[in-house]
Design a protein around this motif. Structure first.
Motif, PDB file in Angstrom:
ATOM      1  N   LYS A  14       1.618   9.218 -11.293  1.00 56.68           N
ATOM      2  CA  LYS A  14       2.268   9.466  -9.949  1.00 56.68           C
ATOM      3  C   LYS A  14       2.874  10.688  -9.535  1.00 56.68           C
ATOM      4  O   LYS A  14       2.383  11.243  -8.379  1.00 56.68           O
ATOM      5  CB  LYS A  14       3.398   8.259  -9.751  1.00 56.68           C
ATOM      6  CG  LYS A  14       4.063   8.282  -8.585  1.00 56.68           C
ATOM      7  CD  LYS A  14       5.069   7.079  -8.601  1.00 56.68           C
ATOM      8  CE  LYS A  14       6.128   7.638  -9.525  1.00 56.68           C
ATOM      9  NZ  LYS A  14       7.319   6.600  -9.511  1.00 56.68           N
ATOM     10  N   ASP A  15       3.406  11.493 -10.390  1.00 56.83           N
ATOM     11  CA  ASP A  15       3.950  12.844 -10.064  1.00 56.83           C
ATOM     12  C   ASP A  15       2.931  13.578  -9.708  1.00 56.83           C
ATOM     13  O   ASP A  15       2.938  14.576  -8.836  1.00 56.83           O
ATOM     14  CB  ASP A  15       4.778  13.113 -11.147  1.00 56.83           C
ATOM     15  CG  ASP A  15       6.159  12.571 -11.235  1.00 56.83           C
ATOM     16  OD1 ASP A  15       6.453  11.800 -10.169  1.00 56.83           O
ATOM     17  OD2 ASP A  15       6.840  12.226 -12.268  1.00 56.83           O
ATOM     18  N   GLN A  16       1.936  13.658 -10.536  1.00 61.92           N
ATOM     19  CA  GLN A  16       0.721  14.508 -10.314  1.00 61.92           C
ATOM     20  C   GLN A  16       0.080  14.220  -8.754  1.00 61.92           C
ATOM     21  O   GLN A  16      -0.086  15.291  -8.115  1.00 61.92           O
ATOM     22  CB  GLN A  16      -0.467  14.535 -11.287  1.00 61.92           C
ATOM     23  CG  GLN A  16       0.050  15.058 -12.603  1.00 61.92           C
ATOM     24  CD  GLN A  16      -0.967  14.532 -13.859  1.00 61.92           C
ATOM     25  OE1 GLN A  16      -1.560  13.518 -13.836  1.00 61.92           O
ATOM     26  NE2 GLN A  16      -1.140  15.594 -14.719  1.00 61.92           N
ATOM     27  N   PHE A  37      -0.935  10.245  -0.421  1.00 61.46           N
ATOM     28  CA  PHE A  37       0.487   9.311  -0.378  1.00 61.46           C
ATOM     29  C   PHE A  37       0.163   8.061  -0.160  1.00 61.46           C
ATOM     30  O   PHE A  37       0.864   7.196  -0.842  1.00 61.46           O
ATOM     31  CB  PHE A  37       1.243   9.939   0.564  1.00 61.46           C
ATOM     32  CG  PHE A  37       1.843  11.328   0.616  1.00 61.46           C
ATOM     33  CD1 PHE A  37       2.619  11.696  -0.364  1.00 61.46           C
ATOM     34  CD2 PHE A  37       1.543  12.207   1.708  1.00 61.46           C
ATOM     35  CE1 PHE A  37       3.316  12.781  -0.519  1.00 61.46           C
ATOM     36  CE2 PHE A  37       2.130  13.530   1.507  1.00 61.46           C
ATOM     37  CZ  PHE A  37       3.057  13.997   0.604  1.00 61.46           C
ATOM     38  N   SER A  38      -0.697   7.642   0.496  1.00 57.34           N
ATOM     39  CA  SER A  38      -1.290   6.085   0.370  1.00 57.34           C
ATOM     40  C   SER A  38      -1.539   5.587  -0.870  1.00 57.34           C
ATOM     41  O   SER A  38      -1.271   4.494  -1.210  1.00 57.34           O
ATOM     42  CB  SER A  38      -2.197   5.771   1.573  1.00 57.34           C
ATOM     43  OG  SER A  38      -1.934   6.331   2.897  1.00 57.34           O
ATOM     44  N   ARG A  39      -2.235   6.496  -1.553  1.00 59.70           N
ATOM     45  CA  ARG A  39      -2.793   5.909  -2.908  1.00 59.70           C
ATOM     46  C   ARG A  39      -1.495   5.908  -4.114  1.00 59.70           C
ATOM     47  O   ARG A  39      -1.518   5.017  -4.578  1.00 59.70           O
ATOM     48  CB  ARG A  39      -3.809   7.037  -3.690  1.00 59.70           C
ATOM     49  CG  ARG A  39      -4.128   6.479  -4.803  1.00 59.70           C
ATOM     50  CD  ARG A  39      -4.899   7.554  -5.652  1.00 59.70           C
ATOM     51  NE  ARG A  39      -5.875   8.333  -4.782  1.00 59.70           N
ATOM     52  CZ  ARG A  39      -6.590   9.318  -5.274  1.00 59.70           C
ATOM     53  NH1 ARG A  39      -6.724   9.859  -6.596  1.00 59.70           N
ATOM     54  NH2 ARG A  39      -7.357   9.883  -4.586  1.00 59.70           N
ATOM     55  N   VAL A  40      -0.542   6.666  -3.647  1.00 65.02           N
ATOM     56  CA  VAL A  40       0.750   6.404  -4.700  1.00 65.02           C
ATOM     57  C   VAL A  40       1.458   4.871  -4.285  1.00 65.02           C
ATOM     58  O   VAL A  40       1.594   4.243  -5.149  1.00 65.02           O
ATOM     59  CB  VAL A  40       1.618   7.528  -4.331  1.00 65.02           C
ATOM     60  CG1 VAL A  40       3.113   7.126  -4.921  1.00 65.02           C
ATOM     61  CG2 VAL A  40       1.079   8.872  -4.910  1.00 65.02           C
ATOM     62  N   ILE A  41       1.431   4.656  -3.014  1.00 64.64           N
ATOM     63  CA  ILE A  41       2.105   3.419  -2.624  1.00 64.64           C
ATOM     64  C   ILE A  41       1.077   2.272  -2.981  1.00 64.64           C
ATOM     65  O   ILE A  41       1.807   1.395  -3.399  1.00 64.64           O
ATOM     66  CB  ILE A  41       2.173   3.527  -0.880  1.00 64.64           C
ATOM     67  CG1 ILE A  41       3.202   4.417  -0.719  1.00 64.64           C
ATOM     68  CG2 ILE A  41       2.747   1.773  -0.624  1.00 64.64           C
ATOM     69  CD1 ILE A  41       3.576   4.839   0.789  1.00 64.64           C
ATOM     70  N   LEU A  42      -0.071   2.326  -2.972  1.00 58.60           N
ATOM     71  CA  LEU A  42      -1.080   1.329  -3.391  1.00 58.60           C
ATOM     72  C   LEU A  42      -0.873   1.029  -4.854  1.00 58.60           C
ATOM     73  O   LEU A  42      -1.089   0.019  -5.343  1.00 58.60           O
ATOM     74  CB  LEU A  42      -2.296   1.561  -2.828  1.00 58.60           C
ATOM     75  CG  LEU A  42      -3.647   0.579  -3.343  1.00 58.60           C
ATOM     76  CD1 LEU A  42      -3.361  -0.728  -2.389  1.00 58.60           C
ATOM     77  CD2 LEU A  42      -4.819   1.424  -2.976  1.00 58.60           C
ATOM     78  N   LEU A  43      -1.147   2.151  -5.550  1.00 60.22           N
ATOM     79  CA  LEU A  43      -1.189   2.093  -7.209  1.00 60.22           C
ATOM     80  C   LEU A  43       0.250   1.851  -7.790  1.00 60.22           C
ATOM     81  O   LEU A  43       0.478   1.106  -8.823  1.00 60.22           O
ATOM     82  CB  LEU A  43      -1.789   3.260  -7.514  1.00 60.22           C
ATOM     83  CG  LEU A  43      -3.174   3.530  -7.378  1.00 60.22           C
ATOM     84  CD1 LEU A  43      -3.747   4.890  -8.172  1.00 60.22           C
ATOM     85  CD2 LEU A  43      -3.996   2.486  -7.749  1.00 60.22           C
ATOM     86  N   HIS A  44       1.286   2.540  -7.021  1.00 59.07           N
ATOM     87  CA  HIS A  44       2.628   2.588  -7.598  1.00 59.07           C
ATOM     88  C   HIS A  44       3.657   2.017  -7.006  1.00 59.07           C
ATOM     89  O   HIS A  44       5.060   1.887  -7.435  1.00 59.07           O
ATOM     90  CB  HIS A  44       3.190   3.863  -8.062  1.00 59.07           C
ATOM     91  CG  HIS A  44       1.930   4.599  -8.774  1.00 59.07           C
ATOM     92  ND1 HIS A  44       1.752   4.430 -10.419  1.00 59.07           N
ATOM     93  CD2 HIS A  44       1.105   5.545  -8.616  1.00 59.07           C
ATOM     94  CE1 HIS A  44       1.076   5.181 -10.661  1.00 59.07           C
ATOM     95  NE2 HIS A  44       0.565   5.621  -9.686  1.00 59.07           N
ATOM     96  N   GLY A  45       3.472   1.225  -5.832  1.00 62.61           N
ATOM     97  CA  GLY A  45       4.542   0.543  -4.912  1.00 62.61           C
ATOM     98  C   GLY A  45       5.404   1.501  -4.226  1.00 62.61           C
ATOM     99  O   GLY A  45       4.889   2.525  -4.010  1.00 62.61           O
ATOM    100  N   GLU A  46       6.250   1.148  -3.410  1.00 67.43           N
ATOM    101  CA  GLU A  46       7.134   1.747  -2.640  1.00 67.43           C
ATOM    102  C   GLU A  46       7.616   3.020  -3.280  1.00 67.43           C
ATOM    103  O   GLU A  46       8.051   2.971  -4.412  1.00 67.43           O
ATOM    104  CB  GLU A  46       8.521   0.817  -2.006  1.00 67.43           C
ATOM    105  CG  GLU A  46       8.007  -0.544  -1.653  1.00 67.43           C
ATOM    106  CD  GLU A  46       7.503  -0.532  -0.430  1.00 67.43           C
ATOM    107  OE1 GLU A  46       8.413  -0.155   0.429  1.00 67.43           O
ATOM    108  OE2 GLU A  46       6.323  -0.710   0.018  1.00 67.43           O
ATOM    109  N   ASN A  47       7.545   4.122  -2.394  1.00 71.28           N
ATOM    110  CA  ASN A  47       7.946   5.352  -3.018  1.00 71.28           C
ATOM    111  C   ASN A  47       8.588   6.042  -1.787  1.00 71.28           C
ATOM    112  O   ASN A  47       7.652   6.468  -0.806  1.00 71.28           O
ATOM    113  CB  ASN A  47       6.826   6.098  -3.696  1.00 71.28           C
ATOM    114  CG  ASN A  47       7.164   7.294  -4.262  1.00 71.28           C
ATOM    115  OD1 ASN A  47       7.206   8.301  -3.778  1.00 71.28           O
ATOM    116  ND2 ASN A  47       7.086   7.488  -5.410  1.00 71.28           N
TER     117      ASN A  47
END
Length: 126
Positions: A14-16, A37-47
């Protein structure tokens, strides 16, 4: 070739992904930044970082109402972050919604009473 790059991206943390997204954002590559940014939310939830990044991209594209709502989401996830509130304030000025920052700014001042940026914002909001 592109598929190989995509596959390697699946193993990023996620950090990468966030780091790459922020770099794209800084370089003005908004579609690429929004995608990450959208991928982070999709894969890791709210951020909060991802929502703030989406908000900054929306702001740069002059989608000020969208930016306002995305900054609000970032603040709900991680309340009281001076950077988020400062950026949110800029979109609020343009959309005429500065009054909506009173509650979040008050909570932030309770957490960070010595923060000069928050004190500056308070002069405009209260």
């Amino acid at each position: 070739m592109a598929l190989a790059g995509y596959r390697s991206g699946l193993h990023e943390t996620k950090d990468q992904i966030l780091s790459r997204a922020v770099q794209y954002l800084k370089n003005g590559a908004y579609p690429e930044a929004v995608d990450l940014f959208s991928r982070v939310i999709l894969l890791h939830g709210e951020n909060a970082v991802a929502y703030e990044g989406l908000a900054l991209a929306a702001f740069q594209k002059m989608h000020f109402d969208e930016a306002f709502d995305l900054f609000r989401k970032a603040d709900l996830i991680c309340p009281g972050v001076p950077d988020i509130l400062s950026n949110w304030f800029e979109s609020a000025k343009i959309t005429g919604r500065v009054d909506e920052l009173r509650g979040p700014l008050q909570r932030a001042l309770e957490l960070h009473s010595e923060d000069r940026e928050l004190q500056r914002l308070a002069m405009h909001v209260f």
